[in-house]
Design an enzyme around this catalytic site. Structure first.
Site, PDB file in Angstrom:
ATOM      1  CG  ASN A   1      -2.350  -0.516   1.301  1.00 16.90           C
ATOM      2  OD1 ASN A   1      -2.677  -0.589   0.320  1.00 16.90           O
ATOM      3  ND2 ASN A   1      -3.650  -1.010   1.906  1.00 16.90           N
TER       4      ASN A   1
ATOM      5  CB  CYS B   1      -6.170   1.333   2.323  1.00 13.34           C
ATOM      6  SG  CYS B   1      -7.147  -0.755   2.675  1.00 13.34           S
TER       7      CYS B   1
ATOM      8  NE  ARG C   1     -13.594   3.881   5.447  1.00 19.05           N
ATOM      9  CZ  ARG C   1     -13.872   3.080   5.581  1.00 19.05           C
ATOM     10  NH1 ARG C   1     -13.499   2.386   6.615  1.00 19.05           N
ATOM     11  NH2 ARG C   1     -14.103   1.874   4.785  1.00 19.05           N
TER      12      ARG C   1
HETATM   13  C1  UDX Z   1      -6.237  -0.115  -1.736  1.00 17.55           C
HETATM   14  C2  UDX Z   1      -5.705  -0.882  -2.379  1.00 17.55           C
HETATM   15  O1  UDX Z   1      -5.302  -0.805  -4.314  1.00 17.55           O
HETATM   16  C3  UDX Z   1      -5.638  -2.000  -2.407  1.00 17.55           C
HETATM   17  O2  UDX Z   1      -4.730  -2.620  -2.595  1.00 17.55           O
HETATM   18  C4  UDX Z   1      -5.775  -2.418  -0.471  1.00 17.55           C
HETATM   19  O3  UDX Z   1      -6.092  -4.165  -0.592  1.00 17.55           O
HETATM   20  C5  UDX Z   1      -6.206  -1.396  -0.246  1.00 17.55           C
HETATM   21  O4  UDX Z   1      -5.808  -0.560  -0.115  1.00 17.55           O
HETATM   22  P1  UDX Z   1      -8.403   1.385  -2.198  1.00 17.55           P
HETATM   23  O5  UDX Z   1      -8.409   2.188  -1.477  1.00 17.55           O
HETATM   24  O6  UDX Z   1      -9.797   0.385  -3.094  1.00 17.55           O
HETATM   25  O7  UDX Z   1      -7.183   0.091  -2.532  1.00 17.55           O
HETATM   26  O8  UDX Z   1      -7.871   1.865  -3.714  1.00 17.55           O
HETATM   27  P2  UDX Z   1      -7.738   1.790  -4.827  1.00 17.55           P
HETATM   28  O9  UDX Z   1      -7.444   2.053  -5.584  1.00 17.55           O
HETATM   29  O10 UDX Z   1      -5.321   1.439  -4.830  1.00 17.55           O
HETATM   30  O11 UDX Z   1      -6.879   3.650  -4.959  1.00 17.55           O
HETATM   31  C6  UDX Z   1      -6.233   4.702  -3.619  1.00 17.55           C
HETATM   32  C7  UDX Z   1      -6.257   6.293  -4.112  1.00 17.55           C
HETATM   33  O12 UDX Z   1      -5.033   5.970  -4.510  1.00 17.55           O
HETATM   34  C8  UDX Z   1      -8.079   6.871  -4.234  1.00 17.55           C
HETATM   35  O13 UDX Z   1      -8.451   8.218  -3.598  1.00 17.55           O
HETATM   36  C9  UDX Z   1      -7.073   6.938  -5.766  1.00 17.55           C
HETATM   37  O14 UDX Z   1      -7.966   7.810  -6.316  1.00 17.55           O
HETATM   38  C10 UDX Z   1      -5.679   6.966  -5.562  1.00 17.55           C
HETATM   39  N1  UDX Z   1      -5.460   7.084  -7.137  1.00 17.55           N
HETATM   40  C11 UDX Z   1      -5.447   5.771  -7.425  1.00 17.55           C
HETATM   41  C12 UDX Z   1      -4.544   8.268  -7.906  1.00 17.55           C
HETATM   42  O15 UDX Z   1      -4.365   9.401  -7.754  1.00 17.55           O
HETATM   43  N2  UDX Z   1      -3.980   7.730  -9.453  1.00 17.55           N
HETATM   44  C13 UDX Z   1      -3.607   6.996  -9.761  1.00 17.55           C
HETATM   45  O16 UDX Z   1      -3.478   6.422 -10.311  1.00 17.55           O
HETATM   46  C14 UDX Z   1      -4.459   5.743  -8.973  1.00 17.55           C
END
Ligand code: UDX
Length: 450
Positions: free
Chosen positions: A209, A261, A329
């Site tokens: 993460n 996360c 969140r």
């Molecule tokens: C994350 C992890 O990907 C997952 O493996 C873990 O178990 C839980 O945490 P999640 O929090 O659901 O999953 O979202 P994710 O798609 O990873 O995005 C996290 C944050 O990063 C979001 O706010 C998203 O908008 C941002 N993000 C993601 C970006 O700003 N740019 C990107 O290229 C990818």
């Protein structure tokens, strides 16, 4: 195989439902009576594509059960802990739910058990759990398996059924064998499974993460550099991602990462690292960069109004921390909206799935709209904070006619500058100011946006 999952939140519900779909006999337990009663009536507490159908299918088939009764703990071949570990006041993960599960196990379990931890827990938690149970239940044997979850909100069911890898941290051969049985249907599909020790499995989760959060923070900084030096972040990210060592994923600029996360896990890793006297310079920089990112995005909006937004009607499209979830969140929208309000703006907002969560956070501080057009009406700038698909297909002429001042501030780069400027908007996006691309000849033209 009989499985009892303790904690029917995001991870527990998805995992329990998918294990039931594999044909296992699953009971999901939670101390929230209202949640359990709702689930029994087919009402899913979270918005997650594909989950409702799968829950109802397996509940009706009898392979998936819901209960508040912790006496089920003794019936299971394997207990799965999936309770929440939110950030505590000091930044360390709050383990009170884990301790409460330990007490339930001590009270109800009368036979040897496999205990699998899916909750994200600080490094060393499996060892503490093993020791505590061994001390309290001297005649019983507990095999503790650390099995971190990598589910993304919005694609959690698919991520569970088609993971990149399964991580199993354990100390015994029996634990490995039961983990193989549990994940048999995925192992048959050739999904890689890594066996390691408990501590390493726990570290892998935090490191994964934090690494992904670091990529987001990094591309956001590159996006700022691109913006200042007249580059095009879309092409830069593409050019970076074509390098197989880098890969194309997690290189999309944004108003800052959020969710349940990344913010809490980066913080928790920083805490455990400094407590262990390990260096965590990069981790701390990622955390700080993301905090500043959100404030910088509010400044970017304010700059559009030459520094004065007092009394201005600003509309926000997208409140959730990413698309395809109802979760706010640690969403960038919270810091950005609060900052705009602090500077005197009036805020109207719309989100396809996040409105009821938003009401809990913003209360009467903002106006809630029924759709994007309602939000756009009479506003002086429309800010896109989440990349919902429905925003990409908005009727631009209709939007333009509704707005007092046709300015779009796109903090997810969902539009192409060409398209949006041709529709008569003043368009501000990330990492590509002043540049519009001539799609036909694939050359760049520098145009001044008026
Ligand atoms: C994350 C992890 O990907 C997952 O493996 C873990 O178990 C839980 O945490 P999640 O929090 O659901 O999953 O979202 P994710 O798609 O990873 O995005 C996290 C944050 O990063 C979001 O706010 C998203 O908008 C941002 N993000 C993601 C970006 O700003 N740019 C990107 O290229 C990818």
């Amino acid at each position: 195989m009989k499985i009892t999952i303790i904690g029917t939140g995001y991870v527990g519900l998805v995992a329990g439902t998918c294990f039931a779909d594999f044909g296992m006999d699953v009971t999901c337990i939670d101390n929230n009576t209202q949640k359990i009663e709702s689930l029994k009536r087919g009402i899913i507490p979270i918005y997650e594509p594909g989950l409702e159908e799968l829950v109802n299918k397996n509940y009706n088939a009898g392979t998936l059960k819901f209960s508040t009764d912790t006496s089920h703990l003794n019936e299971a071949d394997i207990l799965i802990i999936a309770v929440g570990t939110p950030a505590g006041k000091d930044g360390n993960a709050d383990l009170s739910s884990i301790y409460s599960v330990i007490n339930d196990i001590i009270a109800h379990v009368k036979t040897n058990k496999f205990i699998l931890i899916k909750s994200t827990v600080p490094i060393g938690t499996a060892a503490i759990l093993r020791q505590t149970l061994q001390d309290k239940c001297k005649n019983l044997k507990f095999d503790i398996i650390s099995n971190p979850e990598f589910l993304r909100q919005g694609s959690a069911v698919r991520d569970f059924l088609e993971p990149d890898r399964i991580i199993i941290g354990s100390q015994s051969k029996d634990a490995k064998e039961i983990a193989c049985k549990l994940y048999g249907p995925l192992i048959l599909k050739d999904i890689p499974i890594l066996f390691t020790d408990n501590n390493s499995a726990e570290i892998i989760k935090y490191a994964a993460n934090t690494y992904l959060a670091m990529r987001v923070a990094f591309i956001n900084e590159i996006s700022d550099i691109s913006e200042k030096l007249a580059g095009d972040i879309d092409d830069i990210a593409h050019g970076l991602g074509l390098d197989k060592r880098i890969s194309k994923h997690f290189l999309h600029p944004s108003p800052g990462y959020g969710g349940s996360c990344f913010p809490k896990d980066t913080l928790a890793l920083s805490k455990v690292a400094s407590e262990a006297n390990a260096n965590c310079l990069i981790i701390n920089a990622v955390i700080e960069s993301n905090i500043q990112r959100k404030l910088r995005m509010a400044e970017k909006i304010i700059d559009t109004f030459n520094g004065n937004i007092r009394g201005k009607q600003i509309s926000i499209l997208g409140l959730t921390f990413k698309a395809e979830t109802n979760d706010l969140r640690d969403s960038a929208s919270i810091d950005i909206i609060n900052e705009l309000i602090k500077h005197g703006a009036r805020i109207k907002a719309y989100d396809p799935k996040g409105m009821s969560e938003a009401r809990k956070i913003f209360g009467t501080k903002i106006e809630y709209c029924k759709d994007s057009y309602d939000a756009a009406s009479n506003c002086e700038a429309l800010c896109i904070l989440t990349e919902w698909a429905e925003f990409k297909t908005l009727e631009l002429d209709k939007l333009n006619a509704l707005m007092l001042n046709p300015t779009i501030i796109d903090l997810r780069n969902i539009f192409s500058p060409n398209e949006i400027m041709k529709a008569g908007f003043n368009y501000i996006s990330l990492g590509r100011t002043d540049i519009i691309m001539d799609n036909e000849c694939r050359n760049y033209q520098k145009l001044k946006v008026s």
